[in-house]
Every structure is written in C-alpha cells, then in structure tokens.
Scaffold this motif. Sequence first.
Motif, short mmCIF file in Angstrom:
data_model
loop_
_atom_site.label_atom_id
_atom_site.label_comp_id
_atom_site.label_asym_id
_atom_site.label_seq_id
_atom_site.Cartn_x
_atom_site.Cartn_y
_atom_site.Cartn_z
N VAL A 23 73.10 54.92 26.44
CA VAL A 23 72.41 56.23 25.44
C VAL A 23 73.49 57.71 25.56
O VAL A 23 74.32 57.79 24.62
CB VAL A 23 70.55 56.44 24.55
CG1 VAL A 23 71.23 57.76 24.14
CG2 VAL A 23 70.66 55.77 24.61
N TYR A 54 63.34 67.05 23.18
CA TYR A 54 64.76 66.93 22.30
C TYR A 54 65.47 67.29 23.53
O TYR A 54 65.79 67.64 24.24
CB TYR A 54 64.78 67.87 21.34
CG TYR A 54 63.15 68.27 20.33
CD1 TYR A 54 63.91 66.75 19.32
CD2 TYR A 54 62.40 68.60 20.31
CE1 TYR A 54 62.81 67.33 18.60
CE2 TYR A 54 61.41 68.38 19.90
CZ TYR A 54 61.39 68.27 18.47
OH TYR A 54 61.06 67.33 17.72
N ILE A 93 72.84 54.09 19.93
CA ILE A 93 72.62 54.82 19.71
C ILE A 93 70.97 55.09 19.28
O ILE A 93 70.24 55.16 19.56
CB ILE A 93 73.26 56.36 20.04
CG1 ILE A 93 74.04 56.33 21.42
CG2 ILE A 93 72.41 57.68 19.85
CD1 ILE A 93 75.31 57.31 20.78
N LYS A 94 71.31 54.30 17.79
CA LYS A 94 70.13 55.19 16.89
C LYS A 94 69.15 53.68 16.96
O LYS A 94 67.76 54.08 16.96
CB LYS A 94 70.90 54.70 15.78
CG LYS A 94 69.65 54.99 14.53
CD LYS A 94 70.86 54.91 12.91
CE LYS A 94 69.50 55.73 11.79
NZ LYS A 94 69.72 55.00 10.86
N VAL A 97 67.15 54.55 20.01
CA VAL A 97 66.41 55.51 19.81
C VAL A 97 65.36 55.23 18.87
O VAL A 97 64.15 56.12 19.72
CB VAL A 97 67.19 56.83 19.97
CG1 VAL A 97 66.16 58.32 19.55
CG2 VAL A 97 68.01 57.41 20.23
N GLU A 98 65.43 54.56 17.92
CA GLU A 98 64.52 53.91 16.50
C GLU A 98 62.91 53.38 17.36
O GLU A 98 62.07 53.45 18.08
CB GLU A 98 65.12 53.34 15.69
CG GLU A 98 65.93 54.83 15.18
CD GLU A 98 65.91 54.41 13.87
OE1 GLU A 98 66.59 52.32 13.85
OE2 GLU A 98 66.41 54.81 12.70
N GLN A 103 64.55 59.63 16.97
CA GLN A 103 65.31 59.51 15.64
C GLN A 103 66.62 60.57 17.02
O GLN A 103 66.51 61.23 17.84
CB GLN A 103 64.91 60.31 14.69
CG GLN A 103 64.70 62.08 14.84
CD GLN A 103 64.21 62.10 13.51
OE1 GLN A 103 63.18 62.72 13.01
NE2 GLN A 103 65.23 61.66 12.36
N VAL A 104 67.55 60.36 15.78
CA VAL A 104 68.92 60.70 16.56
C VAL A 104 69.18 61.15 15.05
O VAL A 104 68.93 60.63 14.11
CB VAL A 104 69.79 59.61 16.93
CG1 VAL A 104 70.26 59.12 16.02
CG2 VAL A 104 71.09 60.75 17.56
N THR A 105 69.21 62.66 15.52
CA THR A 105 70.43 63.45 14.46
C THR A 105 71.55 64.10 14.58
O THR A 105 72.07 64.69 15.72
CB THR A 105 68.84 64.52 14.06
OG1 THR A 105 69.07 65.16 14.99
CG2 THR A 105 67.99 64.13 13.61
N THR A 117 71.43 65.32 18.90
CA THR A 117 70.05 65.17 19.21
C THR A 117 68.52 64.32 19.25
O THR A 117 69.34 63.63 18.37
CB THR A 117 68.88 66.59 18.86
OG1 THR A 117 69.81 68.15 18.49
CG2 THR A 117 68.22 66.69 19.04
N ILE A 118 68.92 64.16 20.17
CA ILE A 118 67.66 63.05 20.40
C ILE A 118 66.04 63.16 20.87
O ILE A 118 66.65 64.16 21.34
CB ILE A 118 68.45 61.70 21.70
CG1 ILE A 118 68.20 61.95 22.89
CG2 ILE A 118 69.24 60.97 20.94
CD1 ILE A 118 68.00 60.45 23.91
N SER A 119 65.40 62.82 19.60
CA SER A 119 63.98 62.77 19.57
C SER A 119 63.24 61.83 20.65
O SER A 119 63.68 60.49 19.66
CB SER A 119 63.52 63.17 18.91
OG SER A 119 62.80 62.72 17.65
#
Length: 132
Positions: A23, A54, A93-94, A97-98, A103-105, A117-119
């Motif tokens: 990622v 984050y 990546i999405k 992370v999910e 989530q990725v924004t 940003t990945i959280s």
Amino acid sequence: TFLITKPTTMPAIDVDPIAFEAVMRNLIGNAIKHHDAAEGIVEVTATDDSGSVYIHVRDDGAGIPEEFQESIFEPFQRLSTDNAGSGLGLAFIKKTVENWGGQVTLLSSKGAGSTFTISVPKERVKESQLAS
C-alpha cells in the motif's frame, strides 16, 4: 530528485506487513510517477484520534482534477497513458484498506498536489509505538 519525508515514530498498525508495504509503495510510487516535475516532495505523516489511526501521503505535484477523484479507485482506471501501469494500484489500495476495516480518501485540487489518507480503526492498532 524527490525528497521523501516520514515521521520518526508512527503508531504500529495490526495489519499484514507485506500488504502494508505494498500500500505504502503504491501511494509513494504514484506520487513520484505522476508528479508533473522532475523534482518534488512526498511527505508521509501519521495522526490519530480516539477511533482511528490515519496515515497521510502528501505530494506537491499537479493534483487530480475533481471529476476524476472517485473513478481513480476503480480497477483499470488511469488518468494518463504517459506512464506505465495497469490502473490497478489504487483499486488494490482501496480494497486492502477496506479489508482492514478502514478507508482511503483523497484530498486534491488541480495544481495544488494531492493527499491520500488511509485510516485504520484503532482497535486494530497495537499499543506500542515503533521507531521508523
């Protein structure tokens, strides 16, 4: 030449380390590959709150036009054919992370760089801090 900065310490995240490395390599690699100049800055930072950690990857490149900001996370979507790639990196990546419950924004505007940003939910975060 690109300057890549990272924090001296980051919260440890309880996720697969190989997937995490992939990622981060994708995010940092995209920031460099799609930069509009031969020199630039990519900054990795981390923040947290009571619920999540984050990790931010910010660049000072051309930014991503608003009309493409959602579609770039779909498989095989590419903004340009100028660079090699399959269009799968951000979709990977999405999904990854999910799978971590996060989530990725994206925060970006054309001409002003991008911040991905990945959280990850804090319940997945280890209590100890790791030195980078």
